[in-house]
Motif scaffolding. Sequence first.
Motif, PDB file in Angstrom:
ATOM      1  N   LYS A 202      46.901  38.297  39.499  1.00  0.00           N
ATOM      2  CA  LYS A 202      45.616  38.706  40.077  1.00  0.00           C
ATOM      3  C   LYS A 202      45.701  40.106  40.646  1.00  0.00           C
ATOM      4  CE  LYS A 202      42.017  37.254  43.313  1.00  0.00           C
ATOM      5  NZ  LYS A 202      40.950  37.373  42.291  1.00  0.00           N
ATOM      6  N   ARG A 203      44.690  40.883  40.375  1.00  0.00           N
ATOM      7  CA  ARG A 203      44.625  42.269  40.837  1.00  0.00           C
ATOM      8  C   ARG A 203      44.176  42.309  42.295  1.00  0.00           C
ATOM      9  NH1 ARG A 203      43.659  47.186  37.593  1.00  0.00           N
ATOM     10  NH2 ARG A 203      43.760  45.753  35.837  1.00  0.00           N
ATOM     11  N   THR A 204      45.001  42.933  43.139  1.00  0.00           N
ATOM     12  CA  THR A 204      44.660  43.041  44.562  1.00  0.00           C
ATOM     13  C   THR A 204      44.285  44.463  44.955  1.00  0.00           C
ATOM     14  OG1 THR A 204      46.999  43.370  45.112  1.00  0.00           O
ATOM     15  CG2 THR A 204      46.154  41.111  45.182  1.00  0.00           C
ATOM     16  N   GLY A 205      44.528  45.403  44.091  1.00  0.00           N
ATOM     17  CA  GLY A 205      44.163  46.794  44.338  1.00  0.00           C
ATOM     18  C   GLY A 205      43.782  47.457  43.034  1.00  0.00           C
ATOM     19  N   LEU A 206      43.538  48.748  43.079  1.00  0.00           N
ATOM     20  CA  LEU A 206      43.114  49.451  41.872  1.00  0.00           C
ATOM     21  C   LEU A 206      44.222  49.527  40.833  1.00  0.00           C
ATOM     22  CD1 LEU A 206      41.036  52.388  43.391  1.00  0.00           C
ATOM     23  CD2 LEU A 206      40.180  50.405  42.143  1.00  0.00           C
ATOM     24  N   PHE A 207      45.487  49.626  41.291  1.00  0.00           N
ATOM     25  CA  PHE A 207      46.572  49.747  40.314  1.00  0.00           C
ATOM     26  C   PHE A 207      46.990  48.390  39.767  1.00  0.00           C
ATOM     27  CE2 PHE A 207      51.059  49.484  39.261  1.00  0.00           C
ATOM     28  CZ  PHE A 207      51.108  50.386  38.201  1.00  0.00           C
ATOM     29  N   HIS A 208      47.099  48.310  38.468  1.00  0.00           N
ATOM     30  CA  HIS A 208      47.651  47.141  37.765  1.00  0.00           C
ATOM     31  C   HIS A 208      47.703  47.514  36.286  1.00  0.00           C
ATOM     32  CE1 HIS A 208      49.153  43.156  37.621  1.00  0.00           C
ATOM     33  NE2 HIS A 208      48.081  42.556  37.124  1.00  0.00           N
ATOM     34  N   TYR A 209      47.988  46.560  35.454  1.00  0.00           N
ATOM     35  CA  TYR A 209      47.979  46.824  34.022  1.00  0.00           C
ATOM     36  C   TYR A 209      46.540  47.025  33.520  1.00  0.00           C
ATOM     37  CZ  TYR A 209      52.704  44.820  34.307  1.00  0.00           C
ATOM     38  OH  TYR A 209      54.007  44.560  34.643  1.00  0.00           O
ATOM     39  N   ASN A 210      46.417  47.757  32.416  1.00  0.00           N
ATOM     40  CA  ASN A 210      45.155  47.926  31.684  1.00  0.00           C
ATOM     41  C   ASN A 210      44.026  48.481  32.555  1.00  0.00           C
ATOM     42  OD1 ASN A 210      46.072  46.851  29.068  1.00  0.00           O
ATOM     43  ND2 ASN A 210      46.370  44.965  30.247  1.00  0.00           N
ATOM     44  N   THR A 211      44.325  49.629  33.148  1.00  0.00           N
ATOM     45  CA  THR A 211      43.363  50.296  34.021  1.00  0.00           C
ATOM     46  C   THR A 211      42.114  50.744  33.270  1.00  0.00           C
ATOM     47  OG1 THR A 211      45.135  51.063  35.471  1.00  0.00           O
ATOM     48  CG2 THR A 211      43.056  52.264  35.566  1.00  0.00           C
ATOM     49  N   MET A 212      42.272  51.193  32.026  1.00  0.00           N
ATOM     50  CA  MET A 212      41.094  51.652  31.276  1.00  0.00           C
ATOM     51  C   MET A 212      40.132  50.499  31.006  1.00  0.00           C
ATOM     52  SD  MET A 212      42.128  54.709  28.619  1.00  0.00           S
ATOM     53  CE  MET A 212      43.419  53.803  27.765  1.00  0.00           C
ATOM     54  N   ALA A 213      40.676  49.352  30.566  1.00  0.00           N
ATOM     55  CA  ALA A 213      39.821  48.196  30.311  1.00  0.00           C
ATOM     56  C   ALA A 213      39.092  47.787  31.584  1.00  0.00           C
ATOM     57  CB  ALA A 213      40.653  47.030  29.764  1.00  0.00           C
ATOM     58  N   TRP A 214      39.785  47.859  32.707  1.00  0.00           N
ATOM     59  CA  TRP A 214      39.184  47.537  34.004  1.00  0.00           C
ATOM     60  C   TRP A 214      38.067  48.525  34.340  1.00  0.00           C
ATOM     61  CZ3 TRP A 214      39.527  43.538  37.331  1.00  0.00           C
ATOM     62  CH2 TRP A 214      39.040  43.729  38.632  1.00  0.00           C
ATOM     63  N   ASP A 215      38.352  49.813  34.203  1.00  0.00           N
ATOM     64  CA  ASP A 215      37.347  50.832  34.524  1.00  0.00           C
ATOM     65  C   ASP A 215      36.126  50.747  33.609  1.00  0.00           C
ATOM     66  OD1 ASP A 215      38.741  51.901  36.642  1.00  0.00           O
ATOM     67  OD2 ASP A 215      39.659  53.514  35.480  1.00  0.00           O
ATOM     68  N   PHE A 216      36.335  50.337  32.361  1.00  0.00           N
ATOM     69  CA  PHE A 216      35.212  50.167  31.443  1.00  0.00           C
ATOM     70  C   PHE A 216      34.336  48.972  31.833  1.00  0.00           C
ATOM     71  CE2 PHE A 216      37.065  53.135  28.367  1.00  0.00           C
ATOM     72  CZ  PHE A 216      35.935  53.636  27.744  1.00  0.00           C
ATOM     73  N   GLY A 217      34.803  48.161  32.787  1.00  0.00           N
ATOM     74  CA  GLY A 217      33.963  47.093  33.321  1.00  0.00           C
ATOM     75  C   GLY A 217      34.349  45.682  32.950  1.00  0.00           C
ATOM     76  N   MET A 218      35.511  45.484  32.335  1.00  0.00           N
ATOM     77  CA  MET A 218      35.897  44.135  31.908  1.00  0.00           C
ATOM     78  C   MET A 218      36.137  43.219  33.100  1.00  0.00           C
ATOM     79  SD  MET A 218      35.771  43.718  28.688  1.00  0.00           S
ATOM     80  CE  MET A 218      36.661  42.177  28.531  1.00  0.00           C
TER      81      MET A 218
END
Length: 431
Positions: free
Chosen positions: A190-206
């Motif tokens: 589970k992501r607890t902060g901005l840094f984790h794997y697959n930052t681009m997919a996260w930023d794109f809104g997934m």
Amino acid sequence: MFKHMLLLLKHRRTLCSLVVVLLCGTLLMDGQLLLLTRSPNSRLFQNSSHKYSWSTVSVTCSPRTNIAFLKNHKCASTAIQNILFRYGYKHNLKFALPEKRNFFGTGLENFRAEMVLSSTLNKLQPNIFAIHTKWNHTEVKKVMPANTVFFTIVREPIALFEAFFAFSRAKKRTGLTLEQYIREVPVDEKRTGLFHYNTMAWDFGMPEEKLNNLTDIWDMVMQADEQFGLVMVVERMEESLVLMADYLCWELSDVLVLDLNSLRSKFKKPLQQELKNILQKKLAPDYLIYRHFLKKFDQQVEAYGRGRMAAAVSRLREMMALLMDLCSFVRKNASQLAGKYRPTSNKVEGFKTKGDMCSLYTLPELSFLSLLRQKQRKDIIISKTNTKPTSKVPPKTTAWPSKSSELTSRGYNNSPESNQLTHLLSPSLGY
């Protein structure tokens, strides 16, 4: 011989027509090359279809002023944001701005229109959206004008991951080195902060629950392909800037930029191949995004024209060299800079310049946001009172020689690049 002459005479009309077509074709090609040296205002991208096709017929266009930029983390997006901030500040455009800090929301939630609409800083409809947020295309469209154009930027995923690990202080937060993080932290943690794997997919809104489902990622990529007219590529920055100027119908001089918020070399440590192999598998969603848009980028460069692109990149470099010369930019560690010119992280580099007229190029994100908030509050007050703003008095720049004498002394007096930069470095841009 006589028979051959009769045959040539018989087909003389066809031959003449062929010669005319060839000559006209050459003129069209020369016209494009001539256009390249004068203006980027011919169109490569179609307004709504976002298809990458190039027509031999030159089409003039008007500069885009309603723009939304998805600011992906550690993708040179602060540099692109600086371009948009400078252009908007110069042309008195309005921005979608958060009340505080430099992002909409917490970064763990998707953007909602009310984040802008409820803000006292956004009582006038914004022209430019260029703030960090977890993207929601539908919600962003609610706060932007109908004719807004959308673009973003991507980066090779392993390079992004390494940079973000250092920048986000993940080692201090997790107690793990980069190598330990890659080996020990599962991709679905589970992501607890901005840094984790697959930052681009996260930023794109997934959504987090779909972040590692490649089928869902592919569906998102197809949607993004339709939504974003241009996806720039960090590893192809100069070509990206040329396509950005073409997409927005701006001059090349509008997209000159410094390497802002760049991680210092001492924090860049190459990974062993074994770790790269592990990380590549964990970053499969980001690689799906990156490889698709890298392929599309190649198609757009091809459509723009390889020769034409090479000439545009050459011109961009010439203009950038002139800007560096005129402004005397010096790269500095963040700790060597003070006040509004000091970046928030000591792990990145900034720039020092000799005069206020070049300062907008060097402003860190938070300092530029403070400037824009101050200006936007004044614009809102002026709008409410329905009075015209008073003329802004240019700051005194006694140490800065006149543009004409400066350019003449350096041998740039008659170049089109110097004419554009003279306008670009107008004293009215100081603050």
